[in-house]
Motif scaffolding. Structure first.
Motif, PDB file in Angstrom:
ATOM      1  N   LYS A 135     -12.518   7.379   6.279  1.00  0.00           N
ATOM      2  CA  LYS A 135     -12.996   7.533   4.899  1.00  0.00           C
ATOM      3  C   LYS A 135     -11.873   7.380   3.878  1.00  0.00           C
ATOM      4  O   LYS A 135     -12.118   7.019   2.743  1.00  0.00           O
ATOM      5  N   LYS A 136     -10.629   7.650   4.285  1.00  0.00           N
ATOM      6  CA  LYS A 136      -9.504   7.466   3.374  1.00  0.00           C
ATOM      7  C   LYS A 136      -9.096   6.000   3.247  1.00  0.00           C
ATOM      8  O   LYS A 136      -8.396   5.644   2.300  1.00  0.00           O
ATOM      9  N   LEU A 137      -9.508   5.165   4.190  1.00  0.00           N
ATOM     10  CA  LEU A 137      -9.114   3.751   4.188  1.00  0.00           C
ATOM     11  C   LEU A 137     -10.318   2.810   4.282  1.00  0.00           C
ATOM     12  O   LEU A 137     -10.313   1.882   5.090  1.00  0.00           O
ATOM     13  N   PRO A 138     -11.332   2.987   3.457  1.00  0.00           N
ATOM     14  CA  PRO A 138     -12.507   2.120   3.595  1.00  0.00           C
ATOM     15  C   PRO A 138     -12.214   0.661   3.270  1.00  0.00           C
ATOM     16  O   PRO A 138     -12.931  -0.232   3.710  1.00  0.00           O
ATOM     17  N   HIS A 139     -11.142   0.402   2.518  1.00  0.00           N
ATOM     18  CA  HIS A 139     -10.780  -0.953   2.139  1.00  0.00           C
ATOM     19  C   HIS A 139      -9.901  -1.636   3.182  1.00  0.00           C
ATOM     20  O   HIS A 139      -9.617  -2.818   3.073  1.00  0.00           O
ATOM     21  N   MET A 140      -9.474  -0.883   4.221  1.00  0.00           N
ATOM     22  CA  MET A 140      -8.568  -1.446   5.227  1.00  0.00           C
ATOM     23  C   MET A 140      -9.108  -1.433   6.643  1.00  0.00           C
ATOM     24  O   MET A 140      -8.593  -2.142   7.500  1.00  0.00           O
ATOM     25  N   VAL A 141     -10.112  -0.610   6.911  1.00  0.00           N
ATOM     26  CA  VAL A 141     -10.662  -0.536   8.266  1.00  0.00           C
ATOM     27  C   VAL A 141     -12.185  -0.600   8.214  1.00  0.00           C
ATOM     28  O   VAL A 141     -12.796  -0.284   7.195  1.00  0.00           O
ATOM     29  N   GLN A 142     -12.772  -1.005   9.326  1.00  0.00           N
ATOM     30  CA  GLN A 142     -14.224  -0.972   9.436  1.00  0.00           C
ATOM     31  C   GLN A 142     -14.590  -0.542  10.843  1.00  0.00           C
ATOM     32  O   GLN A 142     -13.842  -0.767  11.801  1.00  0.00           O
ATOM     33  N   VAL A 143     -15.731   0.115  10.956  1.00  0.00           N
ATOM     34  CA  VAL A 143     -16.237   0.560  12.251  1.00  0.00           C
ATOM     35  C   VAL A 143     -16.992  -0.597  12.878  1.00  0.00           C
ATOM     36  O   VAL A 143     -17.922  -1.150  12.287  1.00  0.00           O
ATOM     37  N   VAL A 144     -16.539  -0.997  14.078  1.00  0.00           N
ATOM     38  CA  VAL A 144     -17.176  -2.117  14.779  1.00  0.00           C
ATOM     39  C   VAL A 144     -18.346  -1.603  15.605  1.00  0.00           C
ATOM     40  O   VAL A 144     -19.427  -2.185  15.589  1.00  0.00           O
ATOM     41  N   ARG A 194       0.860  -1.191   0.000  1.00  0.00           N
ATOM     42  CA  ARG A 194       0.000   0.000   0.000  1.00  0.00           C
ATOM     43  C   ARG A 194       0.892   1.235   0.000  1.00  0.00           C
ATOM     44  O   ARG A 194       2.037   1.184   0.452  1.00  0.00           O
ATOM     45  N   PRO A 195       0.390   2.365  -0.471  1.00  0.00           N
ATOM     46  CA  PRO A 195       1.182   3.603  -0.443  1.00  0.00           C
ATOM     47  C   PRO A 195       1.575   3.990   0.980  1.00  0.00           C
ATOM     48  O   PRO A 195       0.878   3.672   1.956  1.00  0.00           O
ATOM     49  N   ILE A 215      -1.457   6.639   7.958  1.00  0.00           N
ATOM     50  CA  ILE A 215      -2.798   6.854   8.504  1.00  0.00           C
ATOM     51  C   ILE A 215      -3.153   5.716   9.461  1.00  0.00           C
ATOM     52  O   ILE A 215      -3.701   5.946  10.543  1.00  0.00           O
ATOM     53  N   LEU A 216      -2.826   4.478   9.078  1.00  0.00           N
ATOM     54  CA  LEU A 216      -3.090   3.334   9.964  1.00  0.00           C
ATOM     55  C   LEU A 216      -2.349   3.483  11.284  1.00  0.00           C
ATOM     56  O   LEU A 216      -2.921   3.262  12.354  1.00  0.00           O
ATOM     57  N   ILE A 217      -1.082   3.842  11.218  1.00  0.00           N
ATOM     58  CA  ILE A 217      -0.293   4.020  12.435  1.00  0.00           C
ATOM     59  C   ILE A 217      -0.873   5.142  13.286  1.00  0.00           C
ATOM     60  O   ILE A 217      -0.942   5.047  14.509  1.00  0.00           O
ATOM     61  N   GLY A 218      -1.317   6.210  12.631  1.00  0.00           N
ATOM     62  CA  GLY A 218      -1.932   7.328  13.350  1.00  0.00           C
ATOM     63  C   GLY A 218      -3.209   6.927  14.074  1.00  0.00           C
ATOM     64  O   GLY A 218      -3.548   7.488  15.117  1.00  0.00           O
ATOM     65  N   LEU A 219      -3.917   5.959  13.511  1.00  0.00           N
ATOM     66  CA  LEU A 219      -5.135   5.457  14.154  1.00  0.00           C
ATOM     67  C   LEU A 219      -4.824   4.444  15.256  1.00  0.00           C
ATOM     68  O   LEU A 219      -5.723   4.006  15.963  1.00  0.00           O
TER      69      LEU A 219
END
Length: 59
Positions: A48-57, A15-16, A22-26
């Motif tokens: 919203k920038k990572l809809p393919h990598m994260v989901q709201v539980v 991934r870029p 962004i993942l690390i920041g989260l």
């Protein structure tokens, strides 16, 4: 303030670099990890920038 639970469902491999940051920041970085964060506009924007990598539980 309300809390929101986010789960990582996609791998950061091939991934870029900005998406990895962004993942690390989260607070994520490994598959199936779940974090609980404040429900702010910044967090919602990162999701919203990572809809393919994260989901709201929850939230």
């Amino acid at each position: 303030m309300a809390k929101i639970k986010i789960k990582q469902i996609g791998s950061p491999i091939r991934r870029p670099a900005d998406q990895k940051k962004i993942l690390i920041g989260l607070g994520l970085g490994k598959m199936n990890r779940v974090v609980e964060l404040e429900d702010t506009a910044e967090v919602r924007g990162a999701i919203k920038k990572l809809p393919h990598m994260v989901q709201v539980v929850e939230g």
